[in-house]
Design a protein around this motif. Structure first.
Motif, short mmCIF file in Angstrom:
data_model
loop_
_atom_site.label_atom_id
_atom_site.label_comp_id
_atom_site.label_asym_id
_atom_site.label_seq_id
_atom_site.Cartn_x
_atom_site.Cartn_y
_atom_site.Cartn_z
N PHE A 137 2.87 11.01 -0.91
CA PHE A 137 2.16 11.01 -0.10
C PHE A 137 0.83 12.49 -0.65
O PHE A 137 0.06 11.04 -0.70
CB PHE A 137 2.73 11.39 1.42
CG PHE A 137 3.27 10.44 1.93
CD1 PHE A 137 3.23 9.35 1.56
CD2 PHE A 137 3.99 11.10 3.02
CE1 PHE A 137 4.24 8.95 2.37
CE2 PHE A 137 4.86 10.02 4.57
CZ PHE A 137 5.03 8.63 3.47
N ALA A 138 1.73 13.06 -1.59
CA ALA A 138 0.51 14.18 -1.89
C ALA A 138 -0.53 13.22 -2.57
O ALA A 138 -1.68 13.59 -3.14
CB ALA A 138 1.01 15.46 -2.67
N ASN A 139 -0.08 12.09 -3.58
CA ASN A 139 -0.64 11.63 -4.72
C ASN A 139 -1.85 10.57 -3.96
O ASN A 139 -2.53 9.83 -4.82
CB ASN A 139 0.37 10.62 -5.43
CG ASN A 139 1.53 10.80 -6.34
OD1 ASN A 139 0.95 11.62 -7.13
ND2 ASN A 139 2.61 10.47 -6.30
N VAL A 140 -1.89 10.55 -2.30
CA VAL A 140 -2.33 9.43 -1.80
C VAL A 140 -4.01 10.83 -1.23
O VAL A 140 -5.12 10.15 -1.27
CB VAL A 140 -1.99 8.80 -0.96
CG1 VAL A 140 -3.24 8.35 0.36
CG2 VAL A 140 -1.08 7.43 -1.64
N SER A 141 -3.20 11.51 -0.45
CA SER A 141 -3.72 12.83 0.24
C SER A 141 -2.95 13.78 1.09
O SER A 141 -1.75 13.58 1.20
CB SER A 141 -4.08 11.66 1.72
OG SER A 141 -4.44 13.00 2.56
N LEU A 142 -3.40 14.81 0.60
CA LEU A 142 -3.34 16.04 0.14
C LEU A 142 -2.88 16.43 1.62
O LEU A 142 -2.28 17.37 2.55
CB LEU A 142 -3.97 17.34 -0.30
CG LEU A 142 -3.30 18.13 -0.58
CD1 LEU A 142 -1.81 18.83 -1.25
CD2 LEU A 142 -4.19 19.89 -1.25
N GLU A 143 -4.13 16.02 2.17
CA GLU A 143 -4.02 16.51 3.84
C GLU A 143 -2.74 15.57 4.97
O GLU A 143 -2.65 16.28 5.36
CB GLU A 143 -5.32 15.98 4.70
CG GLU A 143 -5.55 15.76 5.95
CD GLU A 143 -6.15 14.90 6.28
OE1 GLU A 143 -6.71 14.38 7.95
OE2 GLU A 143 -7.32 14.25 5.48
#
Length: 284
Positions: free
Chosen positions: A95-101
């Motif tokens: 998921f961090a590849n899409v949005s760190l939030e």
């Protein structure tokens, strides 16, 4: 033919150390036949196939804040059902590849290591991807009308008629099935009781109530209203229904329409129903 047993049946995986794996050519597995044309014909993919996250990031960037909250909650729910913390961590890191939030929120919710870096360089968004920007009309909405004996008959029937003319489907909910008589002799037939219907089955609620409100009728009505309120659905109230909404202090909330002037009420209620959900509502 081999039927592989175990937790997973796909390759690659972490739970079974990448097994089962495809059979090698010498074991009878697939091997691409190379033939000379204007070069060598091989199995290959363009570099664009290596881009797994730009479309997902475009989608995430296009969401409204309520939609982003729903996505966070949905992923937290799904990952929270897993028994493997390793898989939970891998998905969060992805998921961090899409949005760190997004990744950090889900990580905290499921109790794995919170990523410290990530995100994407994709900044584009498209309003067409968000439901917030869809055409909003009241057509086909299903409206639960909670009504009891002694209601203001002709007035309530006028509201129901207006809802039907706006292509909605009002259905009557009461303490029992059968005929419900109004104070002026008008009659309605109950489609559901409090036991056979649920607020989640309706897109909006219209609270009419009744003059003599016993404890069961009041408690069931408030249960329906509070659940619909928590789901950000439109709620309307006239006459005795307004008194009930005031009891739980939601009569002035966003998407809650109350008015004894039925012309004004009906117009405003239809507009609220067309909105479908009122995300700017503050929970009480």
């Amino acid at each position: 033919m081999t039927i592989n047993q175990g937790q997973v049946s796909y390759h690659k995986n972490s739970l079974a150390n990448n097994t089962p794996e495809p059979a090698r050519p010498e074991e009878g597995g697939f091997e691409h036949y190379q033939e000379k044309v204007e070069g060598h014909k091989v199995r290959n993919r363009s570099d664009s196939f290596k881009d797994h996250f730009s479309q997902a990031t475009l989608f995430w960037n296009s969401m409204s804040e309520p939609e982003k909250e729903h996505i966070k909650q949905a992923f937290s729910f799904e990952l929270g059902k897993l028994s493997s913390q390793s898989v939970q961590q891998q998905v969060v890191d992805m998921f961090a590849n899409v949005s760190l939030e997004l990744a950090q929120t889900v990580a905290k919710n499921v109790g794995v290591k919170v990523p410290e870096s990530g995100g994407s360089n994709v900044t584009k968004s498209s309003p067409a991807l968000s439901q917030e920007n869809t055409t909003k009309v009241p057509d086909t909405r299903k409206i639960g009308v909670i009504v009891g004996e002694g209601y203001k008959g002709s007035e309530v029937k006028d509201v129901i008629k207006a809802l039907e003319e706006a292509n909605m489907h009002p259905e009557i909910i009461s303490h029992q099935l059968g005929t419900i008589k109004g104070s002026d002799g008008e009659e309605l037939e109950a489609d559901h009781t409090f036991l056979t219907g649920e607020s989640v089955l309706f897109d909006a609620l219209y609270l009419v109530g009744r003059p003599q409100m016993d404890q069961d009728f009041e408690q069931y009505t408030l249960y329906f209203a509070k659940e619909a309120f928590a789901h950000y659905k439109p709620i309307g109230g006239t006459h005795d229904g307004i008194k009930l909404l005031k009891k739980v202090d939601i009569d002035n909330a966003a998407g809650v329409i109350t008015n004894d002037d039925l012309t004004t009420f009906t117009k405003d209620f239809i507009v609220a129903i067309a909105e479908h959900r009122h995300w700017n509502r503050e929970m009480v």
